[in-house]
Scaffold this motif. Sequence first.
Motif, PDB file in Angstrom:
ATOM      1  N   ASN A  62       0.828  -1.207   0.000  1.00 41.85           N
ATOM      2  CA  ASN A  62       0.000   0.000   0.000  1.00 41.85           C
ATOM      3  C   ASN A  62       0.862   1.256   0.000  1.00 41.85           C
ATOM      4  O   ASN A  62       0.556   2.219  -0.707  1.00 41.85           O
ATOM      5  CB  ASN A  62      -0.960   0.000   1.189  1.00 41.85           C
ATOM      6  CG  ASN A  62      -2.193  -0.819   0.910  1.00 41.85           C
ATOM      7  OD1 ASN A  62      -2.995  -0.479   0.057  1.00 41.85           O
ATOM      8  ND2 ASN A  62      -2.331  -1.925   1.625  1.00 41.85           N
ATOM      9  N   ASP A  65       2.221   1.685  -3.489  1.00 43.64           N
ATOM     10  CA  ASP A  65       1.164   2.106  -4.404  1.00 43.64           C
ATOM     11  C   ASP A  65       0.852   3.591  -4.233  1.00 43.64           C
ATOM     12  O   ASP A  65       0.718   4.334  -5.212  1.00 43.64           O
ATOM     13  CB  ASP A  65      -0.084   1.255  -4.163  1.00 43.64           C
ATOM     14  CG  ASP A  65      -1.194   1.574  -5.146  1.00 43.64           C
ATOM     15  OD1 ASP A  65      -0.918   1.622  -6.360  1.00 43.64           O
ATOM     16  OD2 ASP A  65      -2.333   1.776  -4.687  1.00 43.64           O
ATOM     17  N   TRP A 102      -0.713   4.265   6.217  1.00 40.99           N
ATOM     18  CA  TRP A 102      -0.136   2.960   5.913  1.00 40.99           C
ATOM     19  C   TRP A 102       1.280   2.809   6.458  1.00 40.99           C
ATOM     20  O   TRP A 102       1.702   1.704   6.825  1.00 40.99           O
ATOM     21  CB  TRP A 102      -0.202   2.657   4.421  1.00 40.99           C
ATOM     22  CG  TRP A 102      -1.595   2.236   4.054  1.00 40.99           C
ATOM     23  CD1 TRP A 102      -2.537   2.982   3.413  1.00 40.99           C
ATOM     24  CD2 TRP A 102      -2.218   1.000   4.385  1.00 40.99           C
ATOM     25  NE1 TRP A 102      -3.713   2.264   3.312  1.00 40.99           N
ATOM     26  CE2 TRP A 102      -3.539   1.040   3.897  1.00 40.99           C
ATOM     27  CE3 TRP A 102      -1.789  -0.156   5.041  1.00 40.99           C
ATOM     28  CZ2 TRP A 102      -4.424  -0.020   4.048  1.00 40.99           C
ATOM     29  CZ3 TRP A 102      -2.675  -1.225   5.176  1.00 40.99           C
ATOM     30  CH2 TRP A 102      -3.975  -1.138   4.685  1.00 40.99           C
TER      31      TRP A 102
END
Length: 135
Positions: A62, A65, A102
């Motif tokens: 995550n 990304d 995250w």
Amino acid sequence: MDLTEDQKNRILYFLGYPDWQALAQSIQLGFPAASQPLFLVYSAFQKISQRSVQTILKALCNCEDIECQLSDARSRMKATRIGEMTLNADETRMLYGQLTFWTRRLADALGVVPNPYSQMNYLGTGGGMNSRVVS
């Protein structure tokens, strides 16, 4: 499945730690070194269970990304509207918020803290409060 050296490097990057060959002294020129809590992360790499590796990799994926999305968002900073589509002026701020979320989840999964000396969340706003000097 253990974490690879590349995965460990990326984890260190997102947590705001340098990937050094050897740790420096904990105090440099009177200030805590940026690497001071790094030994905790290295220790966590050795202690994590096999069950937690997938959770750690999910958080890392995550982070990766979101960082790619941040890079892509730079090309949209020049415009506020494309044709009939209005761009989200808060996109970058929202992505930084997600990256912070995250990164903290990654730190939680490892049982460590992000580097308190990291400049990752420094977005140009000064720290502390300015006070007027009265003579």
